[in-house]
Design a protein around this motif. Structure first.
Motif, PDB file in Angstrom:
ATOM      1  N   GLN A 108       1.084 -21.021 -25.267  1.00 13.46           N
ATOM      2  CA  GLN A 108       1.459 -19.768 -24.600  1.00 13.46           C
ATOM      3  C   GLN A 108       0.347 -19.336 -23.639  1.00 13.46           C
ATOM      4  OE1 GLN A 108       4.353 -17.749 -25.376  1.00 13.46           O
ATOM      5  NE2 GLN A 108       3.814 -16.073 -24.019  1.00 13.46           N
ATOM      6  N   GLN A 109      -0.891 -19.383 -24.103  1.00 11.49           N
ATOM      7  CA  GLN A 109      -2.023 -18.998 -23.255  1.00 11.49           C
ATOM      8  C   GLN A 109      -2.153 -19.924 -22.051  1.00 11.49           C
ATOM      9  OE1 GLN A 109      -5.072 -19.074 -26.242  1.00 11.49           O
ATOM     10  NE2 GLN A 109      -4.856 -16.885 -26.705  1.00 11.49           N
ATOM     11  N   ASP A 110      -1.991 -21.216 -22.273  1.00 10.76           N
ATOM     12  CA  ASP A 110      -2.069 -22.180 -21.165  1.00 10.76           C
ATOM     13  C   ASP A 110      -0.969 -21.920 -20.138  1.00 10.76           C
ATOM     14  OD1 ASP A 110      -4.235 -23.385 -22.406  1.00 10.76           O
ATOM     15  OD2 ASP A 110      -3.071 -25.077 -23.183  1.00 10.76           O
ATOM     16  N   LEU A 111       0.236 -21.636 -20.619  1.00 13.50           N
ATOM     17  CA  LEU A 111       1.347 -21.356 -19.701  1.00 13.50           C
ATOM     18  C   LEU A 111       1.149 -20.037 -18.965  1.00 13.50           C
ATOM     19  CD1 LEU A 111       4.356 -22.605 -21.860  1.00 13.50           C
ATOM     20  CD2 LEU A 111       3.513 -23.621 -19.733  1.00 13.50           C
ATOM     21  N   GLU A 112       0.579 -19.042 -19.644  1.00 13.59           N
ATOM     22  CA  GLU A 112       0.301 -17.761 -18.983  1.00 13.59           C
ATOM     23  C   GLU A 112      -0.698 -17.950 -17.849  1.00 13.59           C
ATOM     24  OE1 GLU A 112      -0.938 -15.300 -22.255  1.00 13.59           O
ATOM     25  OE2 GLU A 112       1.133 -14.902 -22.879  1.00 13.59           O
ATOM     26  N   ILE A 113      -1.706 -18.768 -18.091  1.00 12.62           N
ATOM     27  CA  ILE A 113      -2.697 -19.041 -17.046  1.00 12.62           C
ATOM     28  C   ILE A 113      -2.036 -19.801 -15.900  1.00 12.62           C
ATOM     29  CG2 ILE A 113      -4.772 -20.389 -16.515  1.00 12.62           C
ATOM     30  CD1 ILE A 113      -5.697 -19.667 -19.443  1.00 12.62           C
ATOM     31  N   ARG A 114      -1.288 -20.843 -16.236  1.00  8.40           N
ATOM     32  CA  ARG A 114      -0.628 -21.664 -15.202  1.00  8.40           C
ATOM     33  C   ARG A 114       0.309 -20.829 -14.343  1.00  8.40           C
ATOM     34  NH1 ARG A 114       3.269 -26.583 -16.921  1.00  8.40           N
ATOM     35  NH2 ARG A 114       4.933 -25.028 -16.871  1.00  8.40           N
ATOM     36  N   SER A 115       1.042 -19.911 -14.970  1.00  8.38           N
ATOM     37  CA  SER A 115       2.083 -19.159 -14.269  1.00  8.38           C
ATOM     38  C   SER A 115       1.593 -17.856 -13.656  1.00  8.38           C
ATOM     39  CB  SER A 115       3.216 -18.838 -15.241  1.00  8.38           C
ATOM     40  OG  SER A 115       2.784 -17.878 -16.194  1.00  8.38           O
ATOM     41  N   GLY A 116       0.363 -17.479 -13.941  1.00 11.55           N
ATOM     42  CA  GLY A 116      -0.091 -16.170 -13.495  1.00 11.55           C
ATOM     43  C   GLY A 116       0.545 -15.062 -14.316  1.00 11.55           C
ATOM     44  N   ASP A 117       0.900 -15.379 -15.555  1.00 14.55           N
ATOM     45  CA  ASP A 117       1.507 -14.442 -16.500  1.00 14.55           C
ATOM     46  C   ASP A 117       2.831 -13.874 -15.980  1.00 14.55           C
ATOM     47  OD1 ASP A 117       1.514 -13.346 -19.022  1.00 14.55           O
ATOM     48  OD2 ASP A 117       0.398 -11.554 -18.452  1.00 14.55           O
ATOM     49  N   GLN A 118       3.640 -14.776 -15.423  1.00 15.09           N
ATOM     50  CA  GLN A 118       4.981 -14.381 -14.976  1.00 15.09           C
ATOM     51  C   GLN A 118       5.953 -15.520 -15.211  1.00 15.09           C
ATOM     52  OE1 GLN A 118       4.431 -13.458 -10.849  1.00 15.09           O
ATOM     53  NE2 GLN A 118       4.609 -15.563 -10.187  1.00 15.09           N
ATOM     54  N   CYS A 119       7.238 -15.192 -15.212  1.00  9.15           N
ATOM     55  CA  CYS A 119       8.267 -16.214 -15.394  1.00  9.15           C
ATOM     56  C   CYS A 119       8.131 -17.258 -14.293  1.00  9.15           C
ATOM     57  CB  CYS A 119       9.654 -15.557 -15.354  1.00  9.15           C
ATOM     58  SG  CYS A 119      11.020 -16.727 -15.497  1.00  9.15           S
ATOM     59  N   GLU A 120       8.094 -18.507 -14.686  1.00  9.37           N
ATOM     60  CA  GLU A 120       7.916 -19.583 -13.706  1.00  9.37           C
ATOM     61  C   GLU A 120       9.185 -19.856 -12.913  1.00  9.37           C
ATOM     62  OE1 GLU A 120       4.870 -22.733 -14.761  1.00  9.37           O
ATOM     63  OE2 GLU A 120       5.604 -22.140 -16.765  1.00  9.37           O
ATOM     64  N   LEU A 121      10.276 -19.237 -13.294  1.00 11.50           N
ATOM     65  CA  LEU A 121      11.529 -19.412 -12.569  1.00 11.50           C
ATOM     66  C   LEU A 121      11.808 -18.249 -11.625  1.00 11.50           C
ATOM     67  CD1 LEU A 121      13.559 -20.809 -15.564  1.00 11.50           C
ATOM     68  CD2 LEU A 121      12.732 -22.106 -13.581  1.00 11.50           C
ATOM     69  N   CYS A 122      11.700 -17.005 -12.139  1.00  9.08           N
ATOM     70  CA  CYS A 122      12.094 -15.855 -11.322  1.00  9.08           C
ATOM     71  C   CYS A 122      10.956 -14.907 -10.983  1.00  9.08           C
ATOM     72  CB  CYS A 122      13.233 -15.087 -11.988  1.00  9.08           C
ATOM     73  SG  CYS A 122      12.717 -14.111 -13.424  1.00  9.08           S
ATOM     74  N   GLY A 123       9.824 -15.038 -11.645  1.00  6.71           N
ATOM     75  CA  GLY A 123       8.680 -14.194 -11.332  1.00  6.71           C
ATOM     76  C   GLY A 123       8.581 -12.897 -12.118  1.00  6.71           C
ATOM     77  N   LEU A 124       9.555 -12.602 -12.987  1.00  6.15           N
ATOM     78  CA  LEU A 124       9.463 -11.386 -13.798  1.00  6.15           C
ATOM     79  C   LEU A 124       8.285 -11.477 -14.749  1.00  6.15           C
ATOM     80  CD1 LEU A 124      13.206 -10.644 -14.673  1.00  6.15           C
ATOM     81  CD2 LEU A 124      11.768  -9.466 -13.018  1.00  6.15           C
ATOM     82  N   HIS A 173      20.892 -13.702  -9.887  1.00  4.84           N
ATOM     83  CA  HIS A 173      19.567 -13.796 -10.520  1.00  4.84           C
ATOM     84  C   HIS A 173      18.881 -15.105 -10.123  1.00  4.84           C
ATOM     85  CE1 HIS A 173      16.372 -13.335 -13.451  1.00  4.84           C
ATOM     86  NE2 HIS A 173      16.578 -14.594 -13.803  1.00  4.84           N
ATOM     87  N   TRP A 174      19.651 -16.153  -9.958  1.00  2.00           N
ATOM     88  CA  TRP A 174      19.093 -17.482  -9.742  1.00  2.00           C
ATOM     89  C   TRP A 174      18.752 -17.791  -8.288  1.00  2.00           C
ATOM     90  CZ3 TRP A 174      17.032 -19.612 -13.726  1.00  2.00           C
ATOM     91  CH2 TRP A 174      17.477 -19.212 -14.983  1.00  2.00           C
ATOM     92  N   ARG A 175      18.922 -16.843  -7.404  1.00  2.16           N
ATOM     93  CA  ARG A 175      18.478 -17.049  -6.018  1.00  2.16           C
ATOM     94  C   ARG A 175      16.965 -17.248  -5.946  1.00  2.16           C
ATOM     95  NH1 ARG A 175      22.328 -16.450  -2.060  1.00  2.16           N
ATOM     96  NH2 ARG A 175      24.317 -15.647  -2.814  1.00  2.16           N
ATOM     97  N   CYS A 176      16.278 -16.856  -7.003  1.00  3.47           N
ATOM     98  CA  CYS A 176      14.835 -17.059  -7.115  1.00  3.47           C
ATOM     99  C   CYS A 176      14.467 -18.540  -7.092  1.00  3.47           C
ATOM    100  CB  CYS A 176      14.318 -16.420  -8.389  1.00  3.47           C
ATOM    101  SG  CYS A 176      15.116 -17.079  -9.890  1.00  3.47           S
ATOM    102  N   LEU A 177      15.414 -19.406  -7.396  1.00  2.15           N
ATOM    103  CA  LEU A 177      15.133 -20.843  -7.443  1.00  2.15           C
ATOM    104  C   LEU A 177      14.775 -21.396  -6.069  1.00  2.15           C
ATOM    105  CD1 LEU A 177      17.878 -22.022  -9.959  1.00  2.15           C
ATOM    106  CD2 LEU A 177      15.455 -21.554 -10.402  1.00  2.15           C
ATOM    107  N   ASN A 178      15.081 -20.641  -5.034  1.00  8.59           N
ATOM    108  CA  ASN A 178      14.682 -21.009  -3.679  1.00  8.59           C
ATOM    109  C   ASN A 178      13.167 -21.219  -3.608  1.00  8.59           C
ATOM    110  OD1 ASN A 178      15.210 -21.382  -0.848  1.00  8.59           O
ATOM    111  ND2 ASN A 178      14.287 -19.375  -0.528  1.00  8.59           N
ATOM    112  N   ASP A 179      12.419 -20.493  -4.412  1.00 10.94           N
ATOM    113  CA  ASP A 179      10.960 -20.648  -4.467  1.00 10.94           C
ATOM    114  C   ASP A 179      10.516 -21.575  -5.588  1.00 10.94           C
ATOM    115  OD1 ASP A 179      10.484 -18.891  -2.305  1.00 10.94           O
ATOM    116  OD2 ASP A 179      10.625 -17.161  -3.639  1.00 10.94           O
ATOM    117  N   SER A 180      11.049 -21.351  -6.792  1.00 10.30           N
ATOM    118  CA  SER A 180      10.545 -22.107  -7.944  1.00 10.30           C
ATOM    119  C   SER A 180      10.918 -23.586  -7.908  1.00 10.30           C
ATOM    120  CB  SER A 180      11.004 -21.468  -9.259  1.00 10.30           C
ATOM    121  OG  SER A 180      12.388 -21.341  -9.310  1.00 10.30           O
ATOM    122  N   MET A 181      11.929 -23.958  -7.135  1.00 12.00           N
ATOM    123  CA  MET A 181      12.300 -25.373  -7.052  1.00 12.00           C
ATOM    124  C   MET A 181      11.183 -26.222  -6.438  1.00 12.00           C
ATOM    125  SD  MET A 181      15.106 -25.297  -4.008  1.00 12.00           S
ATOM    126  CE  MET A 181      14.835 -26.680  -2.918  1.00 12.00           C
TER     127      MET A 181
END
Length: 127
Positions: free
Chosen positions: A20-36, A80-88
């Motif tokens: 969890q900590q590693d993923l929080e660091i990798r993601s900047g503590d946000q959802c890696e799909l939508c950014g929430l 909601h999934w229009r965010c995939l334009n970035d996360s893809m």
């Protein structure tokens, strides 16, 4: 036997906390799909062999909304999934695999087709 089970449980808790900590660091503590940034948790991409095994390479940090819609195709809110334009375009395989899978599910909406045509995925990633 109880000590063995307790040791396994403690090991799993420490592993998940570290992941969890590693993923929080990798993601900047946000959802890696939508950014929430709310209600984040580990999402393990199945099968793990397709995304590099278990652990950080086979997981992503996702919000409750994304996790619920990934797991229940009847609950998908396409906007909601229009965010995939970035996360893809993520450099992380697990994120790209989930983005491709969700775009494929939403293909009939129209807009995901264009994004899918832009994505390049290895055959191994699509299993």
């Amino acid at each position: 036997m109880a000590n063995l089970n307790l040791n396994v449980l403690l090991h799993n808790q420490k592993y998940n906390m570290s992941l969890q900590q590693d993923l929080e660091i990798r993601s900047g503590d946000q959802c890696e799909l939508c950014g929430l940034k709310d209600n984040l948790a580990i999402y393990e991409v199945k099968p793990t062999s397709a995304v590099g095994g278990s652990g950080i390479d086979g997981s992503l940090l996702a919000c409750e909304t994304c996790r619920a819609q990934i797991d229940d195709s009847g609950a998908i809110e396409s906007n909601h999934w229009r965010c995939l334009n970035d996360s893809m375009w993520s450099e992380h395989r697990a994120v790209k695999v989930v983005a491709w899978r969700m775009l494929s599910r939403l293909r009939n909406e129209g807009w995901p087709k264009d994004l899918l045509e832009m994505m390049y995925m290895e055959d191994d990633d699509l299993r």
